[in-house]
Design an enzyme around this catalytic site. Structure first.
Site, PDB file in Angstrom:
ATOM      1  N   SER A 167       2.114   7.814   1.518  1.00 33.65           N
ATOM      2  CA  SER A 167       1.051   9.351   1.576  1.00 33.65           C
ATOM      3  C   SER A 167       1.337  10.218   0.837  1.00 33.65           C
ATOM      4  O   SER A 167       1.089  10.816   0.453  1.00 33.65           O
ATOM      5  CB  SER A 167       0.384   9.377   2.700  1.00 33.65           C
ATOM      6  OG  SER A 167       2.306  10.023   3.597  1.00 33.65           O
ATOM      7  N   HIS A 198      -2.950   3.612   0.097  1.00 36.29           N
ATOM      8  CA  HIS A 198      -2.657   4.333   0.622  1.00 36.29           C
ATOM      9  C   HIS A 198      -3.741   4.109   1.742  1.00 36.29           C
ATOM     10  O   HIS A 198      -5.085   5.229   1.307  1.00 36.29           O
ATOM     11  CB  HIS A 198      -2.895   5.766   0.343  1.00 36.29           C
ATOM     12  CG  HIS A 198      -1.965   6.758   0.790  1.00 36.29           C
ATOM     13  ND1 HIS A 198      -3.030   8.141   1.011  1.00 36.29           N
ATOM     14  CD2 HIS A 198      -2.054   7.580   2.111  1.00 36.29           C
ATOM     15  CE1 HIS A 198      -2.683   8.549   2.380  1.00 36.29           C
ATOM     16  NE2 HIS A 198      -2.098   8.045   2.764  1.00 36.29           N
ATOM     17  N   GLU A 239      -6.975   5.389  -0.631  1.00 37.67           N
ATOM     18  CA  GLU A 239      -6.618   5.722  -2.237  1.00 37.67           C
ATOM     19  C   GLU A 239      -5.258   4.139  -3.263  1.00 37.67           C
ATOM     20  O   GLU A 239      -4.651   3.667  -2.246  1.00 37.67           O
ATOM     21  CB  GLU A 239      -5.580   6.928  -2.008  1.00 37.67           C
ATOM     22  CG  GLU A 239      -6.628   7.926  -2.177  1.00 37.67           C
ATOM     23  CD  GLU A 239      -5.634   9.238  -1.363  1.00 37.67           C
ATOM     24  OE1 GLU A 239      -6.151  10.547  -2.291  1.00 37.67           O
ATOM     25  OE2 GLU A 239      -4.190   9.043  -1.015  1.00 37.67           O
ATOM     26  N   ASN A 257      -4.251  14.330   0.853  1.00 38.18           N
ATOM     27  CA  ASN A 257      -2.696  14.722   0.492  1.00 38.18           C
ATOM     28  C   ASN A 257      -2.865  16.687  -0.168  1.00 38.18           C
ATOM     29  O   ASN A 257      -2.248  16.893   0.695  1.00 38.18           O
ATOM     30  CB  ASN A 257      -2.153  13.835   1.124  1.00 38.18           C
ATOM     31  CG  ASN A 257      -1.558  13.163   2.300  1.00 38.18           C
ATOM     32  OD1 ASN A 257      -3.006  13.395   3.412  1.00 38.18           O
ATOM     33  ND2 ASN A 257      -1.361  12.729   2.330  1.00 38.18           N
TER      34      ASN A 257
END
Ligand code: 3H9
Length: 709
Positions: free
Chosen positions: A415, A436, A448, A486
């Site tokens: 991540s 991800h 992702e 993130n």
């Protein structure tokens, strides 16, 4: 007759075929063509009845959504809409049979209901999904549907927007017959069978409209449900009001109420945002430098490395799509724990009625636990989902490189870590990519897909296509720390902590963002995800922080106290045995003490400031990401935030929301925070530029392709 609508004949039955690929939307030319055909049918003495059918894969998926943007931007007049056409069909003296396969959605179902009869293929679906676009049915759907299906079902369909399958449509009275064989042949035969009967007009069928006391309870329950399940959205409540009008008013008056509510919704920011989301979800699948013809690699068997929460969830995702999975972990207890969690998750899906026991048994058969890599040579793709540490990941990838067959895809579920660095441990960086998934992987829709410097076009195209097969929305992003989601989430949660350290209560921070529409407040989200995760990452990256910049400290202190969030029964909140959050006076007192020690002045902070600080932190980082080419388009960022971070769809995503506010205003507010709170708030160069030019993120197009940073 136009190319979009064809009129042919099978002896005494006329056939109107709508041919507007890909989904026969009622775009310009289609209603006109149908109207012309109806006039011709009335005129032609040899025609006794008519069948309306869709060419290609579906009946009619609704009005052409692209046209709504032209209306709201003033480029096109809405005119009388579809209502006059539907009345023309309903008033046709010869029976009109609607033959439905694929979907009759929105205006498609409204058109179908204006026919005197509807027959459907067994796989057909009908629905009024307009609320999902922030509008309500605008061509009599809220008035005709309760007359066919009854008030309760009409309210449900119009307010929630979910489709109904053919068999249910038959039971409800929306369909008059299911045609098992060839639809057109069956529909023509059906039309001949009703020639002698009086053709029923839906608008005159009042017998299912119910009595007022029963209806009152039903509407009250529907409103309560809409306020809970579709929190903050105006269209579901408008849809309920319109159906309610059908039960109180004559048909024409009900249509007037519907028209006004439809217009209110159509011109709202919510509908513009939701239509942006509709097209955005399709746009993200398109990658400019990867043509449609790019060869797709086979993915018929996969392996997962790591049977923890993520690995187990991802294994379920593949199994649910019918793809066999090898689930590998280092030792028997870890593997057993992983398989137990999978079984429990499936058992709860059966309990909630999401899956049947048979489906679950079949899926479990597809997941084969493994303690070694013996069978890795036969899989097409490996997804690594181990602990977030670069060294370990590199060791695994180097091993996979030796074990996996040439052409196999090597994916990491990291991540935050660099895909390029992971790829550097292999001799085939072109096969390495990030996939991800978001926790819980079997529930969250976002995927992702992280493009490394060397990831090949075939590998990218395969993963993008695979995401669809897995029931996910795949969004291609570039390689940088935290990728898109993130990386933006960091500043968002940083501001939430700062606000708590500056005097806002924990509950006030969470409440303000919940009221803004987020699925959960940022501090409660931290507790859910585990505060220790971010703590560990912060420790690893502390050396990258610029000395002297303000950093939040309270979450680290909570972690030092062993308060990791829900999993330890305490974090920002205390948790009872059902994991319900309870405000904790101890944390509130500690926060004040820590803030005083750190010399942070305490003040009263408004909900608006809380929202601006957190959401504009997302926007400012999003602008950097966009300018760097880490996201292909602003809409890609929006789709990530809607599907992975609980951002309210009716606000269109953070970048769309910023456009709605106006970028000059956003830039001014961010500049104000910059003056007050220092360099972390430096406005992104792209934001400054677009604000000066009067531009929007939505219109900004990156000239270069997504590249690895
Ligand atoms: C309405 O009807 C209001 C009424 O009350 C009348 C008021 C006056 N318009 O999704 P896909 C495009 S509101 C324009 O990938 P699938 C879509 O953008 C409408 N375009 O295929 C895509 O284009 P591209 C109510 C549309 O098989 C291509 O078709 N109806 C429309 O996965 C293929 O679509 C709805 O809300 C449209 N209505 O799914 C239904 N629909 O290839 C909306 C699709 O360039 N549509 N396109 O990216 C859907 O839910 C899905 O498209 C459907 C097919 C389930 C039909």
């Amino acid at each position: 007759m136009s190319d979009l609508v064809q009129l042919t004949k099978d002896k005494d039955v006329a056939i109107i075929t709508i041919n507007n690929p890909p989904v026969n939307a009622l775009g310009p030319g289609v209603p006109e063509g149908i109207s012309q055909a109806i006039k011709e049918i009335i005129r032609d003495q040899s025609v006794k009845a008519a069948v309306v059918i869709g060419a290609g894969r579906t009946f009619i998926a609704g009005a052409d959504i692209k046209e709504f943007g032209k209306i709201t931007s003033g480029k096109k007049d809405r005119g009388a809409g579809l209502l006059p056409l539907l009345r023309e069909i309903e008033d046709c003296p010869k029976p009109v049979v609607m033959a439905i396969h694929g979907m009759a959605f929105g205006g498609g179902l409204e058109l179908a209901m204006s026919g005197h009869y509807r027959v459907g293929a067994p796989g057909a679906q009908v629905g009024q999904p307009e609320v999902k676009l922030g509008i309500i049915p605008g061509a009599g759907g809220t008035q005709r549907l309760p007359r066919l299906a009854g008030v309760a079902k009409a309210v449900e369909m119009c307010a929630q927007g979910n489709p109904v399958p053919a068999r249910e449509a038959l039971q409800l009275g929306i369909f008059d017959q299911i045609i098992e064989g060839d639809l057109l042949t069956g529909a023509v035969a059906f039309a001949r069978s009703v020639l002698e009967k009086p053709a029923p007009r839906t608008r005159e069928r009042n017998e299912k409209l119910g009595v007022s006391e029963q209806n009152a309870a039903l509407f009250a329950a529907a409103r309560q449900m809409a306020r809970q399940k579709q929190r903050g959205m105006m269209a579901p409540l408008a849809a309920i009001e319109a159906v309610e009008a059908a039960t109180r008013l004559p048909f024409d008056k009900g249509c007037e109420v519907e028209k006004k509510l439809f217009n209110d919704c159509l011109f709202s920011d919510q509908s513009k945002a939701l239509m942006h989301v509709f097209f955005g979800e399709r746009e993200v699948a398109k990658v400019p430098d990867i043509p449609k013809e790019t060869p797709i690699l086979p993915v018929n068997a996969v392996a997962l490395v790591g049977a923890g929460t993520m690995g187990g969830g991802i294994a379920m995702v593949f199994a649910n799509a019918g793809i066999p999975v090898l689930l590998k972990d280092a030792d028997q207890p870890s593997l057993d724990r992983g398989m137990d969690v999978i079984r429990k998750n499936y058992a709860s899906s059966v309990k909630r009625g999401r899956f049947t026991q048979q489906f679950v048994d079949e899926r479990l058969q597809l997941i084969q636990p493994a303690l070694d890599y013996d069978d890795f040579g036969r899989v097409d793709m490996v997804v690594e989902a181990v602990f977030e540490g670069m060294q370990l990941k590199k060791e695994i990838f180097s091993l996979l490189d030796r074990l996996c067959r040439p052409g196999a895809i090597l994916a990491s579920n990291t991540s935050t870590l660099s895909i390029d660095e992971i790829a550097s441990s292999t001799e085939r960086p072109e096969a390495v990519i990030g996939t991800h998934f978001f926790s819980p992987a079997n529930v969250m829709r976002l995927l992702e897909i992280v493009r490394g410097k060397a990831s090949s076009k075939e590998v990218i195209a395969t993963c993008m296509q695979l995401s669809k097969k897995l029931g996910k929305v795949g969004v291609l992003v570039g390689n940088c720390r935290g990728f898109v989601g993130n990386r933006m989430f960091g500043p968002y949660r940083r501001e939430a902590q700062f606000l708590a350290e500056e005097g806002a209560s924990i509950e006030a921070v969470d409440q303000a963002l919940y009221d803004f529409g987020m699925a959960m407040g940022p501090l409660a989200t931290g507790d859910l995800a585990g505060l220790d995760v971010g703590w560990r990452i912060r420790k690893e990256y502390r050396h990258l922080e610029k000395p002297g910049t303000r950093q939040p400290f309270s979450e680290d202190r909570l972690c030092e106290m062993g308060r990791y969030g829900q999993k330890t029964g305490a974090g920002w909140y205390k948790y009872d045995e059902n994991r319900r959050p309870i405000p904790d006076p101890e944390v509130a007192a500690l926060l004040r003490k820590w803030a005083t020690e750190a010399g942070i002045p305490q003040r009263t902070i408004s909900p608006q400031e809380i929202v601006d600080r957190c959401v504009l932190a997302l926007v400012n980082e999003g602008a950097r990401i966009l300018e760097e080419g880490i996201a292909l388009r602003a809409v890609d960022i929006d789709i990530i935030y809607l599907n992975g971070y609980g951002f309210p769809a009716y606000r269109g995503g953070p970048m769309w929301y910023a456009d709605t506010l106006g970028l000059h205003k956003v830039c001014d507010r961010i500049s104000e925070f910059h003056r007050q709170h220092g360099e972390l708030w430096e406005p992104a160069p792209l934001l400054i530029r677009l604000a000066q030019e009067g531009g929007t993120f939505a219109e900004f197009h990156q000239s270069q392709d997504v590249t690895a940073a």
